[in-house]
Design a protein around this motif. Structure first.
Motif, PDB file in Angstrom:
ATOM      1  N   TYR A  50      24.880  46.719  30.184  1.00  0.00           N
ATOM      2  CA  TYR A  50      24.983  47.813  31.148  1.00  0.00           C
ATOM      3  C   TYR A  50      23.709  48.651  31.171  1.00  0.00           C
ATOM      4  CZ  TYR A  50      29.977  46.738  30.796  1.00  0.00           C
ATOM      5  OH  TYR A  50      31.198  46.110  30.806  1.00  0.00           O
ATOM      6  N   LEU A  58      23.577  51.998  30.781  1.00  0.00           N
ATOM      7  CA  LEU A  58      24.252  53.237  30.399  1.00  0.00           C
ATOM      8  C   LEU A  58      23.530  53.961  29.276  1.00  0.00           C
ATOM      9  CD1 LEU A  58      27.971  52.009  30.500  1.00  0.00           C
ATOM     10  CD2 LEU A  58      26.733  53.297  32.249  1.00  0.00           C
ATOM     11  N   GLN A 103      22.991  58.512  28.224  1.00  0.00           N
ATOM     12  CA  GLN A 103      23.250  58.830  29.631  1.00  0.00           C
ATOM     13  C   GLN A 103      24.594  59.504  29.859  1.00  0.00           C
ATOM     14  OE1 GLN A 103      22.519  55.791  32.519  1.00  0.00           O
ATOM     15  NE2 GLN A 103      20.571  55.157  31.624  1.00  0.00           N
ATOM     16  N   PHE A 127      31.537  57.853  27.904  1.00  0.00           N
ATOM     17  CA  PHE A 127      32.303  56.819  28.590  1.00  0.00           C
ATOM     18  C   PHE A 127      33.514  56.435  27.741  1.00  0.00           C
ATOM     19  CE2 PHE A 127      27.756  56.425  29.419  1.00  0.00           C
ATOM     20  CZ  PHE A 127      27.734  56.609  30.801  1.00  0.00           C
ATOM     21  N   LEU A 172      33.269  50.893  35.413  1.00  0.00           N
ATOM     22  CA  LEU A 172      31.830  50.715  35.417  1.00  0.00           C
ATOM     23  C   LEU A 172      31.465  49.231  35.518  1.00  0.00           C
ATOM     24  CD1 LEU A 172      31.039  53.285  32.615  1.00  0.00           C
ATOM     25  CD2 LEU A 172      30.649  53.579  35.064  1.00  0.00           C
ATOM     26  N   THR A 232      34.374  55.614  33.426  1.00  0.00           N
ATOM     27  CA  THR A 232      33.801  56.947  33.366  1.00  0.00           C
ATOM     28  C   THR A 232      34.717  57.851  32.549  1.00  0.00           C
ATOM     29  OG1 THR A 232      34.931  57.506  35.446  1.00  0.00           O
ATOM     30  CG2 THR A 232      32.640  56.770  35.601  1.00  0.00           C
TER      31      THR A 232
END
Length: 323
Positions: free
Chosen positions: A19, A21, A45, A48, A82, A102
């Motif tokens: 990912y 992320l 970031q 999650f 995601l 998320t």
């Protein structure tokens, strides 16, 4: 703690490598939930949620993933799924599926006030409006709440338990299912089917998100509505039902009728849905009975008391009491 499969930092780094992320900073297990394994992930970031499906097929998880992507597109308040760098939502790790979501900020309220309960009812009605014409992916890989599936699950339970009481309970169970009136014309769609307080988030007193679509399935559109109504005395529940005698008056439609009226503000019920709400409600009780098939003697147990009280009232009186 609801973690069934432990994960290490190196394993999460391996998963996150798929990912965009950011880098893993921290992770922690989520205590809520009793079936799947859930973790909070903190990266450079953001925050999650990782869900590892312990007992679901990839097809069943794909049903959930596709549904949540559709709901997100419709601006429904739920976690977004995601996608990895290749645009895939579903991941497989050690032969089991997983999804990343998320993080939605909020709190779980065991006792929401009247206004917050009304917000939940509104969002439930909205879910059925949105999914009325939705075409689910891998529908048959979910446990859809139908009479046929209910009957088969009860038979499996009776075989598994193997006692005389279980087999006699199955006879009663099949008798109840056989008299339900559920015409094929009744509208179907997606129902969430699990409004436990741990699956609902409020933020600053306002409804923030509906979580955990692990039990969502394709069933009668009024199934979610009947799980919100409780046409019994507030003092009659699993902990107190044995304090009542068989035949005692246990019905009270005051709260149930308010719930139905609030629901209809956002999704008016068709005439046939109103007519057969009695049958959908009994079907919901029978599914509850499956999950607790071992408890109680066939002559007298919690779900039987409910069914007996409703049968004594009758379908027409049930309708008049609600509408």
């Amino acid at each position: 703690m609801a973690v069934k499969t432990p994960f290490s930092a190196s394993e999460f780094k391996e998963i996150l490598a798929r990912y965009d992320l950011g880098a893993l900073l921290d992770f922690a297990p989520i205590a809520h939930g009793s079936v799947q394994t859930n973790f909070f992930l903190q990266t450079t970031q953001g925050r999650f949620v990782f869900r590892y499906y312990e007992n679901r097929s990839p097809g069943s998880v794909a049903f959930e993933s596709h549904l949540l992507q559709y709901l997100t597109q419709q601006h429904y308040p739920c976690p977004a799924v995601l996608l990895d760098r290749h645009g895939a939502a579903l991941g497989i790790y050690h032969e089991k599926p997983y999804l990343l979501f998320t993080f939605v900020d909020g709190e779980h309220l065991e006792r929401p006030d009247e206004r917050q309960q009304q917000q939940l009812i509104q969002r439930v009605a909205q879910l059925q409006n949105i999914t009325r014409d939705y075409q689910p992916v891998n529908k048959d890989e979910r446990l859809n709440y139908t009479v046929e599936n209910c009957r088969e699950l009860a038979r499996q339970q009776a075989r598994r338990i193997g006692t005389t009481n279980a087999h006699e309970k199955l006879v009663w169970f099949e008798r109840v299912l056989a008299r339900l009136q559920l015409p094929s014309s009744l509208p179907c769609g997606i129902c969430h089917c699990d409004f436990h307080f741990s699956n609902i988030l409020f933020k600053d007193g306002e409804f923030a998100a509906l979580l955990d679509f692990d039990d969502a399935n394709y069933t009668f559109l009024t199934y979610d509505l009947v799980t919100l109504i409780h046409p019994f005395l507030p003092t009659f529940d699993w902990y107190s039902w044995s304090d009542f005698q068989p035949g005692d008056h246990i019905l009270d439609f005051s709260a149930a009728s308010r719930t139905v009226r609030e629901y209809e503000r956002y999704r008016p019920l068709r005439a046939d849905e109103k007519q057969h709400l009695f049958d959908i409600f009994q079907l919901s009780i029978m599914f509850d009975c499956i999950w607790y098939f071992e408890r109680g003697q066939v002559s007298d147990f919690f779900e039987k008391r409910k069914i007996d009280a409703l049968d004594a009232l009758g379908r027409d009186a049930f309708y008049r009491s609600l509408f």
